[in-house]
Design an enzyme around this catalytic site. Sequence first.
Site, PDB file in Angstrom:
ATOM      1  N   LYS A 190       0.805  -1.221   0.000  1.00 14.74           N
ATOM      2  CA  LYS A 190       0.000   0.000   0.000  1.00 14.74           C
ATOM      3  C   LYS A 190       0.845   1.282   0.000  1.00 14.74           C
ATOM      4  O   LYS A 190       0.445   2.299  -0.548  1.00 14.74           O
ATOM      5  CB  LYS A 190      -0.928   0.021   1.218  1.00 14.74           C
ATOM      6  CG  LYS A 190      -1.967  -1.092   1.240  1.00 14.74           C
ATOM      7  CD  LYS A 190      -3.203  -0.684   0.518  1.00 14.74           C
ATOM      8  CE  LYS A 190      -4.302  -1.715   0.387  1.00 14.74           C
ATOM      9  NZ  LYS A 190      -4.295  -2.905   1.196  1.00 14.74           N
ATOM     10  N   SER A 201       1.844  -9.766  -0.984  1.00 15.76           N
ATOM     11  CA  SER A 201       1.475  -8.350  -0.902  1.00 15.76           C
ATOM     12  C   SER A 201       1.714  -7.733   0.470  1.00 15.76           C
ATOM     13  O   SER A 201       1.870  -6.523   0.586  1.00 15.76           O
ATOM     14  CB  SER A 201       0.014  -8.171  -1.312  1.00 15.76           C
ATOM     15  OG  SER A 201      -0.821  -9.048  -0.584  1.00 15.76           O
ATOM     16  N   GLU A 243      -9.677   6.131   3.147  1.00 10.74           N
ATOM     17  CA  GLU A 243     -10.502   5.065   3.705  1.00 10.74           C
ATOM     18  C   GLU A 243      -9.577   3.911   4.045  1.00 10.74           C
ATOM     19  O   GLU A 243      -8.498   3.786   3.472  1.00 10.74           O
ATOM     20  CB  GLU A 243     -11.524   4.611   2.655  1.00 10.74           C
ATOM     21  CG  GLU A 243     -11.015   3.569   1.645  1.00 10.74           C
ATOM     22  CD  GLU A 243      -9.899   4.060   0.707  1.00 10.74           C
ATOM     23  OE1 GLU A 243      -9.739   5.293   0.588  1.00 10.74           O
ATOM     24  OE2 GLU A 243      -9.193   3.215   0.124  1.00 10.74           O
TER      25      GLU A 243
HETATM   26  C1  LIG Z   1      -5.141  -4.047   0.979  1.00 12.81           C
HETATM   27  C2  LIG Z   1      -4.423  -5.302   0.771  1.00 12.81           C
HETATM   28  C3  LIG Z   1      -4.742  -6.176  -0.289  1.00 12.81           C
HETATM   29  C4  LIG Z   1      -5.891  -5.957  -1.218  1.00 12.81           C
HETATM   30  O1  LIG Z   1      -5.836  -4.800  -1.962  1.00 12.81           O
HETATM   31  P1  LIG Z   1      -5.451  -4.767  -3.504  1.00 12.81           P
HETATM   32  O2  LIG Z   1      -5.722  -3.371  -3.896  1.00 12.81           O
HETATM   33  O3  LIG Z   1      -6.331  -5.770  -4.205  1.00 12.81           O
HETATM   34  O4  LIG Z   1      -4.029  -5.138  -3.604  1.00 12.81           O
HETATM   35  C5  LIG Z   1      -3.964  -7.297  -0.480  1.00 12.81           C
HETATM   36  N1  LIG Z   1      -2.935  -7.590   0.357  1.00 12.81           N
HETATM   37  C6  LIG Z   1      -2.622  -6.798   1.400  1.00 12.81           C
HETATM   38  C7  LIG Z   1      -1.495  -7.188   2.278  1.00 12.81           C
HETATM   39  C8  LIG Z   1      -3.348  -5.640   1.652  1.00 12.81           C
HETATM   40  O5  LIG Z   1      -3.033  -4.863   2.695  1.00 12.81           O
END
Ligand SMILES: *Cc1c(COP(=O)(O)O)cnc(C)c1O
Length: 404
Positions: free
Chosen positions: A95, A384, A117
């Site tokens: 993020k 992610s 948000e």
């Molecule tokens: C917010 C988040 C997501 C989902 O958001 P995307 O916009 O689809 O990437 C996925 N993995 C993590 C660790 C997150 O914090």
Amino acid sequence: MSSIANASLPDALGHFGPYGGRFVPETLMHPLQELEAEYFRARQDAGFQRELSYYLREFCGRPTPLYFAERLTRELGGAKIYLKREDLLHTGAHKINNAIGQALVARRMGKSRVIAETGAGQHGVATATVAAMFGLKCVIYMGAVDCERQALNVYRMKMLGAEVMPVHAGQKTLKEAINEAMRDWVTNVRTTHYILGTAYGAHPYPVMVRNFQRVIGDEARRQILEKEERLPDLLVACVGGGSNAIGLFYPFLEDAGVKMVGVEAGGLGIRPEQHAARFQGGSLGVLQGTRSYILQDENGQIQLTHSVSAGLDYAAVGPEHAWLRDQNRVEYTYAKDDAALEAFMKLGRLEGIIPALESAHAVAEVIERAPGMNKDSLIVVNLSGRGDKDVAQVVDKVGLQMPK
Ligand SMILES: *Cc1c(COP(=O)(O)O)cnc(C)c1O
């Protein structure tokens, strides 16, 4: 499929084929146009790009490693598995790539206040972090239910000097938090930039967020070529709004040999209100500024959703993903809660890496697919984020006990 057409979208009005666009009240048209103009100016500005790479490197910790998961690969007995380690970034998820970029745009526009948000709180923490670093005032909208589920992140945001506003309307989760943030933006637009956290919403957000997240795929492409001297056979990423997935996929869209799979939240199974897999039970509609796939009933009422991971628990998906699915360029599937929990535990025990529950959905899909692939084939999976925020919830679910 015309791969060139894919990579050159959206058009000037923010359309990805029939998806995307700008569906907002009149009062937001002008702010969005201003943002669009400034963002595209910044994008062409070498000074802006230099500043962005400076902060990504020195503050966030880029580039993140592309790590060969040796024991997971051996255990599954098929494709070689590489993890793109976004979990190692400052604040613990991808993020911050987008939050830094948008904060720099906000500064160029002379805005002294940012709002955002947040669902699980990861985007709120990333925004609060960059606001502190750049000296911007910061307000985060978060559903009251999410505030309780993710108390740790609420405290982190407050420690960073942000004001956290719990939202008590409706389901008290992400959708309502976005509504409140939009209301705030309309009221305070002269001083305020809205840092939207995923590849969703009215133009230019989906293209802007994608372009700030494509650093994931640009790095992964260079790294796999260094390590293996060829491109991967398969990319895998989880899909909430879709920003980490499009960030990984985008730089490979024109490489016809690279398959891509996006993994949505299957929750308790594909029955109404028990999942958040928009491509399984969803249909075309408009929500929060854009046209895309949405979980809605026959009357267009947004359906309730469920996922063990708050970050994937949203009724709509980014418009570029809807387009890539129509083009058969990306395949979309889902992982259920229990498969994600199993993948969460497995990655910890085999690799010493506790993933975010969101990322565990992508790992679950790799566990499904890798055994059926050749030993010389290559998978890149996007990790992610890290799982610290999810520890308490997983302890509850899998029943770990304190030693007596
Ligand atoms: C917010 C988040 C997501 C989902 O958001 P995307 O916009 O689809 O990437 C996925 N993995 C993590 C660790 C997150 O914090």
